[in-house]
Design a protein around this motif. Structure first.
Motif, PDB file in Angstrom:
ATOM      1  N   UNK A  60     -34.194 -39.493 -38.335  1.00  0.00           N
ATOM      2  CA  UNK A  60     -33.666 -38.161 -38.663  1.00  0.00           C
ATOM      3  C   UNK A  60     -34.640 -37.382 -39.540  1.00  0.00           C
ATOM      4  N   UNK A  61     -35.340 -38.094 -40.435  1.00  0.00           N
ATOM      5  CA  UNK A  61     -36.302 -37.412 -41.303  1.00  0.00           C
ATOM      6  C   UNK A  61     -37.393 -36.726 -40.487  1.00  0.00           C
TER       7      UNK A  61
ATOM      8  N   UNK B   6     -26.963 -36.161 -42.937  1.00  0.00           N
ATOM      9  CA  UNK B   6     -26.052 -37.235 -43.354  1.00  0.00           C
ATOM     10  C   UNK B   6     -26.560 -38.602 -42.906  1.00  0.00           C
ATOM     11  N   UNK B   7     -27.074 -38.674 -41.674  1.00  0.00           N
ATOM     12  CA  UNK B   7     -27.636 -39.939 -41.197  1.00  0.00           C
ATOM     13  C   UNK B   7     -28.842 -40.352 -42.048  1.00  0.00           C
ATOM     14  N   UNK B   8     -29.691 -39.383 -42.353  1.00  0.00           N
ATOM     15  CA  UNK B   8     -30.860 -39.664 -43.181  1.00  0.00           C
ATOM     16  C   UNK B   8     -30.444 -40.246 -44.530  1.00  0.00           C
ATOM     17  N   UNK B   9     -29.446 -39.622 -45.162  1.00  0.00           N
ATOM     18  CA  UNK B   9     -28.973 -40.089 -46.468  1.00  0.00           C
ATOM     19  C   UNK B   9     -28.316 -41.463 -46.357  1.00  0.00           C
ATOM     20  N   UNK B  10     -27.585 -41.682 -45.262  1.00  0.00           N
ATOM     21  CA  UNK B  10     -26.905 -42.958 -45.061  1.00  0.00           C
ATOM     22  C   UNK B  10     -27.912 -44.112 -45.029  1.00  0.00           C
ATOM     23  N   UNK B  11     -28.955 -43.954 -44.202  1.00  0.00           N
ATOM     24  CA  UNK B  11     -29.951 -45.025 -44.075  1.00  0.00           C
ATOM     25  C   UNK B  11     -30.815 -45.140 -45.331  1.00  0.00           C
TER      26      UNK B  11
END
Length: 340
Positions: free
Chosen positions: A71-72, A55-60
């Protein structure tokens, strides 16, 4: 980070903490719980930490911020070290004349104490097993319920304990069981059993393992009532017991010269020390032929896989299925194997 808004700075700080926890959890399969019992608690949250990092990866990524790299990178480390939490590929399905099906199921005493408020759960379990028709069935928390009839299996071995209520582990088979026994775990009702099964010209060793339970409720209200420090301490103690039980099992396994299938409820995840030790160089049948999350426990917050079937590398893993039948707090799993 200087160019981030105040809110995004807070979000990124949380992101850093979650990413570090996930990275730390990737080291836990190599750290014995007897030495790192407090850290071992992270085993249970790896699925959650992975999902949050996604979710953090998608957010950024949506915001086109370079912070997505954090996160990636952590997720890629996990992917190349342990594989994907979710298997996107379709389930493998290969038919072979030598196929045989193995099922593992923690039946929770066939709902003896009405945990599920529905009549006839024990009959539903038996009907399900009949329909799926496994050649070998491994059961944890088995209880010789008066309504249970598994006589359609030709052979069985069970090891029960308890004074008022008998319970334990059992192996049922359509193939002859020519030798069997139990590996006793001290100071607990849990244990591991084995049966040597004759299939054609081969003798196969089937293990059924039930490691110490964590006794964690999936109900939010129940978790809130328990003091967090006491909960962590209890889980750490349980992981130490699981390590000791695993060591007893591995000493027994080392003496076996047959090709083997290991089934069981490990009460721990695929990111744990006990999983890595028990699996050894065997194949995890879910990873070989399954898809999805492979969820095996009815935990409400995120998918948990704590029940496993491992197979010797001499076996071809031709199929795997995780079922959604809600007749226990565990979901049954099955694999189809062949020995060419």
């Amino acid at each position: 980070m200087k160019k981030l808004s105040f809110i995004n700075k807070i979000i990124y700080t949380i992101n850093i903490i979650v990413a570090v926890l996930l990275l730390l959890s990737f080291a836990l399969p190599f750290l014995p719980p007897k030495t790192f019992s407090v850290l071992s608690v992270l085993n249970l949250g790896v699925s959650f930490l992975i999902l949050v990092n996604v979710l953090f990866f998608l957010y950024w990524l949506v915001k086109l911020k370079k912070q997505f790299f954090l996160s990636l990178i952590i997720l890629l480390i996990g992917y190349f070290s342990f594989g994907s939490l979710y298997k996107f590929s379709a389930s493998k399905k290969i038919d072979s004349p030598s196929n045989f099906k193995v099922m593992n199921y923690n039946v929770r005493l066939f709902n003896l104490y009405d945990w599920i408020p529905e009549k006839g759960i024990e009959n539903n379990i038996v009907d399900f097993i009949k329909t799926e028709a496994p050649d070998i069935l491994s059961i944890q928390e088995y209880h010789p319920h008066e309504n249970i009839d598994l006589s359609f299996f030709k052979y069985k071995f069970e090891k029960l304990s308890g004074k008022k209520v008998k319970y334990g582990q059992a192996i049922f088979s359509q193939f002859p069981i020519v030798n069997s026994g139990s590996i006793e775990f001290p100071e607990t009702g849990n244990n591991a059993i084995f049966g040597d099964v004759i299939k054609g010209n081969d003798t196969l060793r089937v293990y059924n393992i039930h490691l110490e339970s964590l006794h964690i409720s999936s109900e939010v209200s129940s978790l809130k009532k328990e003091d967090s420090e006491r909960l962590f301490k209890r889980i750490g103690t349980t992981f130490k017991m699981q390590q000791f039980q695993t060591e007893l099992f591995l000493m027994h396994k080392k003496q076996c010269k047959y090709k083997m299938v290991i089934c069981g409820d490990f009460n721990n995840t695929a990111f744990s020390y006990v999983y890595r030790k028990i699996k050894g160089d065997l194949n995890d049948t879910f990873k070989e032929a399954g898809n999805g999350f492979g969820r095996t426990h009815d935990f409400k917050f995120f998918p948990v896989r704590i029940d496993f079937i491992f197979a010797d590398k001499d076996f071809s893993v031709n199929r795997f299925k995780a079922f959604n039948n809600h007749y226990s707090d565990h979901f049954p799993i099955s694999t189809t194997l062949s020995l060419e």
